[in-house]
Every structure is written in structure tokens, then in C-alpha cells.
Design a protein around this motif. Sequence first.
Motif, PDB file in Angstrom:
ATOM      1  N   ALA A 100       0.833  -1.198   0.000  1.00 35.14           N
ATOM      2  CA  ALA A 100       0.000   0.000   0.000  1.00 35.14           C
ATOM      3  C   ALA A 100       0.863   1.242   0.000  1.00 35.14           C
ATOM      4  N   GLU A 101       0.411   2.288  -0.758  1.00 34.73           N
ATOM      5  CA  GLU A 101       1.065   3.591  -0.725  1.00 34.73           C
ATOM      6  C   GLU A 101       0.000   4.608  -0.354  1.00 34.73           C
ATOM      7  N   ILE A 102       0.450   5.727   0.139  1.00 31.99           N
ATOM      8  CA  ILE A 102      -0.459   6.820   0.428  1.00 31.99           C
ATOM      9  C   ILE A 102      -0.204   7.899  -0.611  1.00 31.99           C
ATOM     10  N   ARG A 103      -1.190   8.159  -1.407  1.00 31.93           N
ATOM     11  CA  ARG A 103      -1.092   9.238  -2.406  1.00 31.93           C
ATOM     12  C   ARG A 103      -1.791  10.472  -1.830  1.00 31.93           C
ATOM     13  N   ASN A 104      -1.417  11.644  -2.300  1.00 34.65           N
ATOM     14  CA  ASN A 104      -2.073  12.848  -1.781  1.00 34.65           C
ATOM     15  C   ASN A 104      -2.178  13.919  -2.857  1.00 34.65           C
ATOM     16  N   GLN A 105      -3.029  14.892  -2.577  1.00 35.54           N
ATOM     17  CA  GLN A 105      -3.309  15.993  -3.518  1.00 35.54           C
ATOM     18  C   GLN A 105      -2.807  17.322  -2.970  1.00 35.54           C
ATOM     19  N   ILE A 106      -1.826  17.273  -2.107  1.00 35.08           N
ATOM     20  CA  ILE A 106      -1.399  18.486  -1.409  1.00 35.08           C
ATOM     21  C   ILE A 106      -0.886  19.548  -2.380  1.00 35.08           C
ATOM     22  N   ARG A 107      -0.057  19.162  -3.288  1.00 35.60           N
ATOM     23  CA  ARG A 107       0.524  20.139  -4.225  1.00 35.60           C
ATOM     24  C   ARG A 107      -0.570  20.824  -5.047  1.00 35.60           C
ATOM     25  N   ARG A 108      -1.496  20.028  -5.551  1.00 35.67           N
ATOM     26  CA  ARG A 108      -2.573  20.618  -6.364  1.00 35.67           C
ATOM     27  C   ARG A 108      -3.420  21.560  -5.519  1.00 35.67           C
ATOM     28  N   LEU A 109      -3.763  21.148  -4.315  1.00 30.48           N
ATOM     29  CA  LEU A 109      -4.587  21.978  -3.434  1.00 30.48           C
ATOM     30  C   LEU A 109      -3.875  23.263  -3.030  1.00 30.48           C
ATOM     31  N   ARG A 110      -2.588  23.154  -2.857  1.00 32.35           N
ATOM     32  CA  ARG A 110      -1.798  24.342  -2.497  1.00 32.35           C
ATOM     33  C   ARG A 110      -1.897  25.391  -3.592  1.00 32.35           C
ATOM     34  N   PHE A 111      -1.773  24.967  -4.832  1.00 35.90           N
ATOM     35  CA  PHE A 111      -1.857  25.920  -5.948  1.00 35.90           C
ATOM     36  C   PHE A 111      -3.276  26.450  -6.118  1.00 35.90           C
ATOM     37  N   GLU A 112      -4.238  25.613  -5.786  1.00 37.34           N
ATOM     38  CA  GLU A 112      -5.633  26.058  -5.900  1.00 37.34           C
ATOM     39  C   GLU A 112      -6.015  27.040  -4.799  1.00 37.34           C
ATOM     40  N   HIS A 113      -5.263  27.053  -3.731  1.00 40.83           N
ATOM     41  CA  HIS A 113      -5.549  27.980  -2.630  1.00 40.83           C
ATOM     42  C   HIS A 113      -4.603  29.166  -2.691  1.00 40.83           C
ATOM     43  N   ALA A 114      -4.813  30.000  -3.666  1.00 39.39           N
ATOM     44  CA  ALA A 114      -4.043  31.245  -3.845  1.00 39.39           C
ATOM     45  C   ALA A 114      -2.550  30.981  -3.933  1.00 39.39           C
ATOM     46  N   GLU A 115      -2.221  29.868  -4.567  1.00 36.66           N
ATOM     47  CA  GLU A 115      -0.814  29.497  -4.764  1.00 36.66           C
ATOM     48  C   GLU A 115      -0.027  29.594  -3.464  1.00 36.66           C
ATOM     49  N   MET A 116      -0.598  28.973  -2.465  1.00 38.27           N
ATOM     50  CA  MET A 116       0.048  28.937  -1.155  1.00 38.27           C
ATOM     51  C   MET A 116       1.442  28.324  -1.298  1.00 38.27           C
ATOM     52  N   THR A 117       2.399  28.920  -0.643  1.00 35.20           N
ATOM     53  CA  THR A 117       3.755  28.362  -0.707  1.00 35.20           C
ATOM     54  C   THR A 117       3.888  27.190   0.268  1.00 35.20           C
ATOM     55  N   GLN A 118       4.926  26.427   0.044  1.00 36.52           N
ATOM     56  CA  GLN A 118       5.185  25.301   0.941  1.00 36.52           C
ATOM     57  C   GLN A 118       5.458  25.806   2.366  1.00 36.52           C
ATOM     58  N   GLN A 119       6.171  26.934   2.459  1.00 39.27           N
ATOM     59  CA  GLN A 119       6.494  27.474   3.764  1.00 39.27           C
ATOM     60  C   GLN A 119       5.225  27.919   4.498  1.00 39.27           C
ATOM     61  N   GLU A 120       4.297  28.553   3.734  1.00 39.88           N
ATOM     62  CA  GLU A 120       3.045  29.006   4.351  1.00 39.88           C
ATOM     63  C   GLU A 120       2.257  27.812   4.877  1.00 39.88           C
ATOM     64  N   LEU A 121       2.165  26.778   4.062  1.00 39.53           N
ATOM     65  CA  LEU A 121       1.441  25.581   4.490  1.00 39.53           C
ATOM     66  C   LEU A 121       2.120  24.953   5.700  1.00 39.53           C
ATOM     67  N   ALA A 122       3.439  24.912   5.668  1.00 38.47           N
ATOM     68  CA  ALA A 122       4.193  24.310   6.777  1.00 38.47           C
ATOM     69  C   ALA A 122       3.889  25.049   8.082  1.00 38.47           C
ATOM     70  N   GLU A 123       3.854  26.372   7.998  1.00 38.27           N
ATOM     71  CA  GLU A 123       3.597  27.161   9.219  1.00 38.27           C
ATOM     72  C   GLU A 123       2.172  26.940   9.711  1.00 38.27           C
TER      73      GLU A 123
END
Lengths: 71, 183
Positions: free
Chosen positions: A4-27
Amino acid sequence: MARAEIRNQIRRLRFEHAEMTQQELAERVECTRQTIILLEKERYVPSLALALRIARVFGEPVESIFELAED
Amino acid sequence: MSILGWGIAAVVAGMGVIAIGVRFIAAKHPGPPLDEPLPTTLLQRTARRGLVLGALLSLGLVALVLRFGPQRVLEDDPVRISFTVLLVLILVVFAWLTLRVMVWVRREDGTLDERDRAILSGSQGLRSVAILMTLVVWMIGLQESFWAQGAVPIYYLNLVFWSCLVVSLLAFPLGILAGYRRQ
């Protein structure tokens, strides 16, 4: 038995949410940018708490962000 | 083998455990592809600094012991002062690294995230095994060298303690850095 693997949509969702940066999401989810990068590369499986915090940030159910993919 | 040889073997054994552990972790879980270098975390940067400082100071200690021998290191005043200064500096680095990490662990402000905490927890195992291996080799060496006399010269007790401290100081940051390779 299939691996089993865990797939995710984080990157796509980040861009869909005002192009949130990785740092912003991390915080917002209280983790490091390194962890976010590894999550997006599907090289790290988050804990339930972290997955729920990510889901809350994006306003999506956790199962729409993370899915179990079997080979 | 001379007792000094056993001492070197003890430290090498401890470091060998670390090296094998790090190689095992890296081979089993190769790091991320190099097309996107990962930003380093606070824990990684701190571990690297501790490792560099610890390694430099430890090399100084080893050089002193090899140059002057364990007895002179404790009996010859100028040499003992140099040895003591290096030991104090090692203790300072050890305390700085340990306390800094302890403070972060107690904080709930996201200084360490869940992955950092998991890596930190895993690094303790490598450290424990490395210290144990150092003690095992020292025990064998001291018994081999002094069994007939029925007593171990007291200056070797210092060396056993300080070599374990050195191995612990180096194993801690190495275990952390190896944990970040485990992707």
C-alpha cells in the motif's frame, strides 16, 4: 500481498488555494517545509493529526486529500 | 595488543557501530532525488554543528593521548591542562547540543515537527548501541591487559569514561543526520 502507498493531492490543493507556498502551508500545519516537500513527493506518510490539520487548512475532507493506493 | 590499542579499538568499535548503522539506514532508505535539494531543518543544522565541533575536539583528545600516552596525560601538568581544556570544551558542546534539543522537545510551538521528533527518538538507539560497544571492547581490553595484575591502573578509568562521552557526543548528531536520510 499488495504494497500500500499513500497518495495525496497536497501540491494541487496548495496551488488552488491562492498558490500557497510550501512554507506558508508548513507554518499553518505546524511542520517544517522539508516535511511538506516530502509529503508532496509522497516520500513521507503523515500522522493522523498532521493529515487532519492539512485537511482543515484546505477545507476538504481528509479522504479527498489522502488515498490509499495499492500496487 | 597494548592497552592503548584496546582504547583505540573501543572508540573505533563505537564509531563502527555508528558507521554501519548510518550505512544501513541510507542504503535501505535512499535520500530524495537531487533535482530538488531539501531545505535543512533546525535540528539538522544543529546536529551538523555539534558533529563538526565534537569531531574536531575529539581528534584533539585522541592526538594528545596518542602523543603522550594515557599516564602522562594525567600526570604531566601541561599535558593534563590541555587535556582538561579539551574535555571541558567537549562537555560544553555536549551540554549545548543536548539541552538545546531538550528545550525544543518540550516546546509545543512547532520548532520540532512530528518527523523531527520521530528522527530524534530513533537516533537514541544508535547512540546507546555505540556506547555499549565501546564499553564491551574496553572491558575485553582491560581484562586482557591487566588480568594477571588483578587491578586496573586508575588513569584508565578516566579514559573509559571520556571515550564513552566522545562516542556519545558523535553518535547523537550522526544518528539524527542518518535519520534524515531515511525517506
